[in-house]
Design a protein around this motif. Structure first.
Motif, short mmCIF file in Angstrom:
data_model
loop_
_atom_site.label_atom_id
_atom_site.label_comp_id
_atom_site.label_asym_id
_atom_site.label_seq_id
_atom_site.Cartn_x
_atom_site.Cartn_y
_atom_site.Cartn_z
N ASN A 145 -7.89 -1.33 5.27
CA ASN A 145 -6.89 -2.39 5.54
C ASN A 145 -7.22 -3.05 6.87
O ASN A 145 -7.03 -2.47 7.93
CB ASN A 145 -5.49 -1.77 5.57
CG ASN A 145 -4.42 -2.84 5.78
OD1 ASN A 145 -4.74 -4.04 5.85
ND2 ASN A 145 -3.18 -2.41 5.89
N VAL A 154 -9.20 3.20 1.36
CA VAL A 154 -8.58 1.89 1.64
C VAL A 154 -9.03 1.37 3.01
O VAL A 154 -8.97 2.10 4.00
CB VAL A 154 -7.04 2.00 1.61
CG1 VAL A 154 -6.41 0.64 1.95
CG2 VAL A 154 -6.55 2.48 0.27
N LEU A 186 0.83 -1.21 0.00
CA LEU A 186 0.00 0.00 0.00
C LEU A 186 0.87 1.26 0.00
O LEU A 186 0.54 2.26 -0.64
CB LEU A 186 -0.91 -0.01 1.23
CG LEU A 186 -2.13 -0.96 1.16
CD1 LEU A 186 -2.86 -1.00 2.49
CD2 LEU A 186 -3.09 -0.52 0.05
N LEU A 198 -3.02 6.22 -4.64
CA LEU A 198 -4.29 5.99 -3.96
C LEU A 198 -4.93 7.31 -3.55
O LEU A 198 -6.13 7.53 -3.74
CB LEU A 198 -4.07 5.11 -2.71
CG LEU A 198 -3.80 3.62 -2.96
CD1 LEU A 198 -3.26 2.95 -1.71
CD2 LEU A 198 -5.07 2.91 -3.41
N ILE A 254 -3.38 -5.09 -6.05
CA ILE A 254 -3.82 -3.72 -5.70
C ILE A 254 -3.81 -2.84 -6.95
O ILE A 254 -4.74 -2.07 -7.21
CB ILE A 254 -2.93 -3.14 -4.58
CG1 ILE A 254 -3.15 -3.94 -3.28
CG2 ILE A 254 -3.23 -1.66 -4.35
CD1 ILE A 254 -2.12 -3.65 -2.19
N ASP A 283 -12.34 -4.95 -4.54
CA ASP A 283 -12.51 -3.56 -5.01
C ASP A 283 -13.97 -3.31 -5.31
O ASP A 283 -14.78 -4.23 -5.30
CB ASP A 283 -11.64 -3.30 -6.23
CG ASP A 283 -11.97 -4.20 -7.39
OD1 ASP A 283 -13.13 -4.16 -7.87
OD2 ASP A 283 -11.09 -5.02 -7.81
#
Ligand code: ADP
Length: 650
Positions: free
Chosen positions: A517, A515, A501, A508, A541, A576
């Motif tokens: 996580n 996100v 990430l 991003l 990703i 996603d």
């Protein structure tokens, strides 16, 4: 080399099939053996019977000869007497002058003394008319023969014709049987009368025993006049013709009694030859037989004609003892033949077994040799194939090494491609601190000119911090870009996720992606290479970000869970909120060089390489669509072994 030689087949050696013909042969053999034994028995019977019959015939012949001469002696002893009577002067004179009483008395006396002297039954004289003129039994008065007309008797007629008359007859008055012999009494050529003697046959009856078997004596008419069996007496051996019957009626030889046929069909021609009669002896059983049961027997008939007479003597010998002996000999022959056959069979069997043993040994030796050849051939073939396999294994190992090197190279290339994509973001990340460093260092120079060392110090400290920050940005890149060989190790999934990430941090933020996580550091520890896992996550990703490029809601979710019920147990999900994977794309997702992206943007290697990496660590990579839309890629990995459970090594 091809297998050949049917004679070495195991079935031939150890388990022979039984064709039909040997059992037929055996059956035929049994039948032939039975026939041979039967033939031996039959031959034994026939030969023994022939020998026995011959011996019996010889013995009976011998007895018959003795008996015949005895009978001849008894009968003929007095045959000459009538011829001598004519020599007596009184007899001659009486016949010339029959009414002379003194002469009659003298002749009667002479005849009586003669008869007494000879022991005959009677002696008498007949005149030319056949009337008894003098007799040895004149003293009997009315019972004497004197005056009796005997002209019907053949002995009278024959003597009258000048011949000697002799035959058997039963006394016309006395009823006593006897043998009559007559002789003419001549005066020159003229026959004056007939002298006759009647001889008793009783002595013959007393000597039947010397024959040891039933016997009979038949006279000229084939009528049995004497027999050891009384019931045979006065039976005719041959059918009497009418003429003969009339003749017998006239001559009254048998006192006019009925003459039935003799009960057995004997041949009249029997003399030296013998005849065998089958059946039961009539009128009782043979002397040596068992009286309790009638015996079906064979009888040997032998005949003899008495010398100078037409009388015939027949003897009936029982052949039962011969037959019994023949049966015994037949059984002995059959047993002997059976024994010889069995002996032959035994010897033959022994020879066959010996031959079979030799053949079996030879077969076994041949089979052994063949087996040894086969083993040698097979060993050679195995050695060859072993060598070939070793070579192939070596080649395969080499190929695997080459493949592994190519894969590593490919992974590295893919990594470089990702790095290329990341370069823009990183460059942007570095631009800001770099610009700040330039400004701060320029300001520091100015502060130095002014002699404000404190401000210079503050700026330089700030520059140092920025340089550290830049180093921190570059550090993960260095680690990621490093060309390394995959080495499995305990890998914290959360650490790999945050590294991935971090590399996309700038992009991003720029693309406004939220996100989530959910990976907690130290919670899920996988058994894989951390660098490779990072590469896989970067790929997933990156793809998720690409998929959400045109969507309004951009949410990236990362989650790691452990499910001991599954194999492998660890699951890392990258989801996603993009459009998801269409079905046609899903089927080709992991094909190398498959991409839906524009040329120059995607190589189509990301997912193919990622799955290879995961599988190398005994895991897998799967793609799915979420129910609410969007794609979810799941990485499955084995868990790292618990360090506390690891066996301690000394
Ligand atoms: P590349 O990214 O170079 O195209 P990949 O192997 O990584 O190669 O991906 C292959 C294809 O899979 C992509 O072109 C895309 O069509 C599809 N794909 C991958 N990830 C996703 C995702 N998260 N959502 C929708 N499609 C995806």
């Amino acid at each position: 080399m091809e297998h050949r030689g049917t004679d070495t087949e195991p079935s031939r050696i150890f388990g022979p099939r039984r064709p039909i013909w040997p059992s037929l042969r055996r059956l035929l053999g049994i039948v032939l053996a039975g026939l041979a034994v039967g033939l031996a028995g039959w031959s034994g019977f026939r030969i023994s019977e022939q020998h026995g019959t011959l011996a019996l015939r010889d013995e009976s012949n011998h007895r018959l000869d003795l008996f015949a001469s005895a009978v001849e002696g008894m009968v003929k002893r007095l045959e000459h007497v009538p011829a001598t009577i004519q020599l007596n002067q009184d007899v001659q004179a009486l016949l010339l002058e029959p009414r002379h009483a003194l002469r009659v008395s003298r002749v009667n006396d002479y005849l009586r003394r003669l008869n007494a002297h000879l022991g005959s039954l009677a002696v008498f004289v007949l005149d030319e008319r056949g009337v008894v003129v003098a007799s040895s039994n004149s003293e009997l008065g009315d019972d004497s023969q004197l005056g009796e007309d005997l002209s019907f008797r053949p002995y009278f007629l024959e003597a009258l014709s000048g011949q000697v008359g002799r035959h058997f007859a039963i006394g016309a008055k006395s009823g006593q049987p006897g043998y009559f012999v007559s002789h003419p009494i001549r005066d020159g050529a003229r026959v004056l009368g007939v002298a006759t003697i009647k001889i008793s046959l009783d002595p013959v009856d007393e000597v039947w025993d010397m024959l040891g078997a039933p016997a009979l004596l038949a006279d000229t008419n084939q009528v049995v006049i004497l027999s050891s069996r009384p019931e045979w007496r006065y039976t005719a051996l041959a059918e009497l013709s009418l003429e003969r019957r009339v003749d017998l009626q006239i001559t009254r030889l048998y006192n006019n009694q009925q003459i039935p046929r003799f009960p057995l069909p004997v041949k009249l021609s029997i003399d030296e030859d013998s005849q065998v009669l089958e059946g039961v002896l009539p009128g009782g059983l043979p002397p040596d037989s068992d009286a309790a049961r009638p015996v079906r027997s064979s009888t040997l008939v032998l005949g003899r004609t008495l010398d100078g007479m037409d009388w015939r003597l027949l003897i009936f010998s029982d052949l039962r003892s011969v037959r019994n002996q023949a049966v015994l000999n037949s059984m002995l022959s059959a047993v002997a033949a059976g024994f010889v056959l069995l002996l032959a069979l035994y010897l033959n069997q022994r020879r066959r077994i010996a031959r079979q043993k030799i053949e079996s040994r030879q077969m076994l030796e041949r089979a052994n040799t063949e087996l040894e050849h086969k083993v040698a051939r097979r060993t050679r073939a195995l050695t060859d194939s072993n060598t070939r396999l070793r070579r192939e294994i070596a080649e395969r190992e080499q190929a695997e090494l080459t493949l592994r090197a190519a894969q590593d190279e490919l992974v590295h290339v893919a990594k470089m491609a990702v790095l290329g994509q990341l370069a823009t973001g990183i460059t942007h990340e570095l631009t800001q601190p770099l610009g700040a460093i330039r400004t701060l260092s320029g300001n520091a120079l100015e502060f130095m000119r002014r002699g404000d060392l404190k401000a210079v110090q503050g700026n330089l400290q700030f520059v140092t911090r920025l340089a550290d920050q830049m180093g921190n940005i570059i550090q993960p890149l260095k680690g990621f870009a490093r060309k390394s060989l995959a080495q499995p190790a305990a890998t914290d999934v959360a650490h790999a996720v945050s590294n991935a990430l971090f590399l996309y941090d700038q992009r991003l933020r720029k693309e406004g992606i939220t996100v989530h996580n959910r990976c907690e550091p130290g919670q899920i520890i996988a058994w894989c290479d951390p660098n490779r896992l990072e590469q896989v996550l970067i790929n997933l990703i990156g793809n998720a970000m690409d998929a959400m490029r045109d969507t309004a809601v951009k949410v990236l979710t990362l989650e790691a869970v452990s499910d001991p019920a599954c194999t492998p147990p660890l699951r890392i999900e990258v989801s996603d909120s993009g459009p998801g994977v269409p079905e046609d794309v899903r089927q080709r997702l992991f094909e190398p060089f498959f991409t839906t992206k524009e040329a120059g943007v995607g190589l189509g290697l990301g997912l193919a390489i990622s799955r290879d990496i995961v599988r190398e660590f005994h895991g897998d990579l799967e793609a799915d669509n979420l129910p609410g839309g969007g794609a979810c890629f799941t990485v499955r990995l084995p868990a790292a072994p618990d360090p506390e459970e690891e066996p301690t090594t000394t």
